[in-house]
Design an enzyme around this catalytic site. Structure first.
Site, PDB file in Angstrom:
ATOM      1  N   SER A 133       0.995  -1.259  -0.156  1.00 11.42           N
ATOM      2  CA  SER A 133      -0.136  -0.071  -0.259  1.00 11.42           C
ATOM      3  C   SER A 133       0.659   1.012  -0.104  1.00 11.42           C
ATOM      4  O   SER A 133       1.609   1.407  -0.762  1.00 11.42           O
ATOM      5  CB  SER A 133      -1.503   0.068   1.171  1.00 11.42           C
ATOM      6  OG  SER A 133      -1.896   1.193   1.725  1.00 11.42           O
ATOM      7  N   ARG A 194     -11.707   6.800   9.419  1.00 13.46           N
ATOM      8  CA  ARG A 194     -11.406   5.141   9.623  1.00 13.46           C
ATOM      9  C   ARG A 194     -12.584   3.996   8.722  1.00 13.46           C
ATOM     10  O   ARG A 194     -12.325   3.205   7.671  1.00 13.46           O
ATOM     11  CB  ARG A 194     -10.995   4.944  11.096  1.00 13.46           C
ATOM     12  CG  ARG A 194      -9.981   3.358  10.821  1.00 13.46           C
ATOM     13  CD  ARG A 194      -9.421   3.299   9.364  1.00 13.46           C
ATOM     14  NE  ARG A 194      -8.562   1.356  10.014  1.00 13.46           N
ATOM     15  CZ  ARG A 194      -7.666   1.703   9.587  1.00 13.46           C
ATOM     16  NH1 ARG A 194      -6.756   2.171   8.886  1.00 13.46           N
ATOM     17  NH2 ARG A 194      -7.458   0.373   9.193  1.00 13.46           N
ATOM     18  N   ASP A 275      -9.213  -4.842  -6.557  1.00 16.49           N
ATOM     19  CA  ASP A 275      -9.139  -3.475  -5.563  1.00 16.49           C
ATOM     20  C   ASP A 275      -9.778  -2.189  -6.435  1.00 16.49           C
ATOM     21  O   ASP A 275      -8.930  -1.647  -7.395  1.00 16.49           O
ATOM     22  CB  ASP A 275      -7.457  -3.288  -5.316  1.00 16.49           C
ATOM     23  CG  ASP A 275      -6.444  -2.610  -4.343  1.00 16.49           C
ATOM     24  OD1 ASP A 275      -7.345  -1.758  -4.066  1.00 16.49           O
ATOM     25  OD2 ASP A 275      -5.651  -2.575  -4.650  1.00 16.49           O
ATOM     26  N   HIS A 305      -8.304  -4.338  -1.793  1.00 13.43           N
ATOM     27  CA  HIS A 305      -6.925  -3.314  -1.296  1.00 13.43           C
ATOM     28  C   HIS A 305      -5.809  -4.067   0.257  1.00 13.43           C
ATOM     29  O   HIS A 305      -5.215  -3.944   0.405  1.00 13.43           O
ATOM     30  CB  HIS A 305      -7.559  -1.716  -0.921  1.00 13.43           C
ATOM     31  CG  HIS A 305      -6.038  -1.299  -0.793  1.00 13.43           C
ATOM     32  ND1 HIS A 305      -5.013  -0.837  -2.071  1.00 13.43           N
ATOM     33  CD2 HIS A 305      -5.223  -0.784   0.083  1.00 13.43           C
ATOM     34  CE1 HIS A 305      -4.308   0.113  -1.571  1.00 13.43           C
ATOM     35  NE2 HIS A 305      -4.612   0.106  -0.458  1.00 13.43           N
ATOM     36  N   ASP A 306      -7.452  -4.532   1.045  1.00 14.68           N
ATOM     37  CA  ASP A 306      -6.271  -5.282   2.221  1.00 14.68           C
ATOM     38  C   ASP A 306      -5.759  -7.076   2.199  1.00 14.68           C
ATOM     39  O   ASP A 306      -5.687  -7.511   3.197  1.00 14.68           O
ATOM     40  CB  ASP A 306      -7.316  -5.295   3.507  1.00 14.68           C
ATOM     41  CG  ASP A 306      -7.079  -4.324   3.991  1.00 14.68           C
ATOM     42  OD1 ASP A 306      -7.071  -3.092   3.603  1.00 14.68           O
ATOM     43  OD2 ASP A 306      -8.375  -3.864   5.059  1.00 14.68           O
TER      44      ASP A 306
END
Length: 344
Positions: A133, A194, A275, A305-306
């Site tokens: 990332s 978040r 992603d 993405h994770d």
């Protein structure tokens, strides 16, 4: 260099310390900084630098100095490619991570800080830089600005420029923090940011599997199944990162830009199909710009993405093929049937 802690035998040697440095930043002027680092592994082994997302830090995994779990716990350890018994694994806290710089920070600043840290530690060149990332962005800057400091780059879920869709997500997150600050509710604003981020990190497919239960009524209001998960993610995040640090590091992603032509280091780009922050098309553009220096591996995962934090076995297989080529498993190249990924 300031004093630090060192414990363990050669097999589990762990060292933590800090250096004082002067860094000429791109947007925030010349700054006096303290760079905190952790270095784990046999003192005579090749060094690999590992860097993660903007909330990552120097503690990657449990070691002889610190038995607590690190942010890369599933990626570092015995039998992994990043095995401290065979490599020295180095990580640091990002410039600005303490919240002490309330000015624009650039990924180029992070790369220059890595070079300063290597100088202070007497490390001429890294065997590899493995970036996930935001760490991938820093690795690309390091390869462009200081190519003599690394032999290989592995860039996972990070490319040479931000995608406008992802920048829009981050802009909204920063507005949530700003709104919280206006209302003297800094923690609530950062928590909400978040929670927005979690929706961009993961995929609709994962949420469909995990949170398909019906909503409930609480005190006359509807509460959907994912809210407990999002609230917990926000609370956990607020407890470990200052709002200023998050804002400035978030901005630095959108300031990021590297011309792939200037990356003269062999580079493996690992992209995740689906992603939403780093589209596969951008990874392809990066590899095309890298020319003969670039190769692409594609991972299918519902975690978006994770994926690098969740698909640790599959990521490790890619790292093994790159960093331990003699022990590399053979992967099929047929995109339609490959359950691990593809190579381009």
């Amino acid at each position: 260099m300031r004093g630090g802690q060192t414990v363990g035998s050669d097999a589990d040697h762990a060292r933590r310390g800090s250096i004082d440095a002067v860094l000429a930043t791109r947007h925030a002027g010349t700054r006096k900084l303290r760079l905190n680092y952790e270095l784990v592994g046999s003192p005579d082994a090749p060094v690999v630098f590992v860097a993660g997302g903007i909330s990552a830090h120097k503690h990657l995994a449990a070691n002889a100095l610190d038995g607590g779990n690190g942010w890369a716990e599933g990626l570092i350890g015995d039998a992994r490619t990043l095995d401290p018994s065979k490599l020295r694994i180095l990580a640091f806290d990002y410039v600005g991570a303490c919240g002490g710089i309330d000015a624009p920070i650039d990924t180029a600043d992070q790369a220059d800080a890595v070079a300063l840290l290597l100088d202070a530690l007497g490390i001429d060149a890294l065997e590899a830089f493995v970036g996930y990332s935001y760490g991938a962005l820093v690795g690309l800057q390091l390869a462009a600005r200081h190519p003599q400091r690394l032999r290989k780059l592995v860039a996972v879920s990070g490319v040479h420029r931000p995608h406008p869709y992802a920048s829009a997500w981050r802009a909204l997150q920063r507005k949530a923090v700003a709104l919280g600050q206006l209302q003297c509710a800094d923690e609530q604003g950062l928590s909400l940011a978040r929670q927005f981020a979690m929706l961009s990190y993961r995929t609709p497919e994962e949420f469909g599997e995990r949170f398909a239960t019906a909503p409930t009524l609480n005190n006359g209001h509807v509460r959907v199944a994912a809210e407990d998960y999002l609230d917990a993610a926000g609370a956990k995040f607020v407890a470990r990162i200052p709002a200023t640090a998050w804002l400035r590091l978030s901005e630095s992603i959108d300031l990021h830009e590297v011309d792939p032509v200037h990356v003269a280091v062999p580079t493996l780009v690992i992209a995740v199909e689906g992603d939403r922050l780093v589209p596969l098309s951008d990874a392809v553009s990066l590899v095309e710009g890298l020319g003969l220096n670039g190769r692409l591996r594609v991972l299918r995962s519902q975690y978006g993405h994770d994926a690098f934090l969740k698909e640790t076995d599959r990521i490790d297989a890619f790292l093994a093929a790159e960093l331990r080529p003699k022990a590399a498993p053979e992967f099929p190249l047929n995109f339609s049937t490959d359950t691990i990924g593809v190579s381009v």
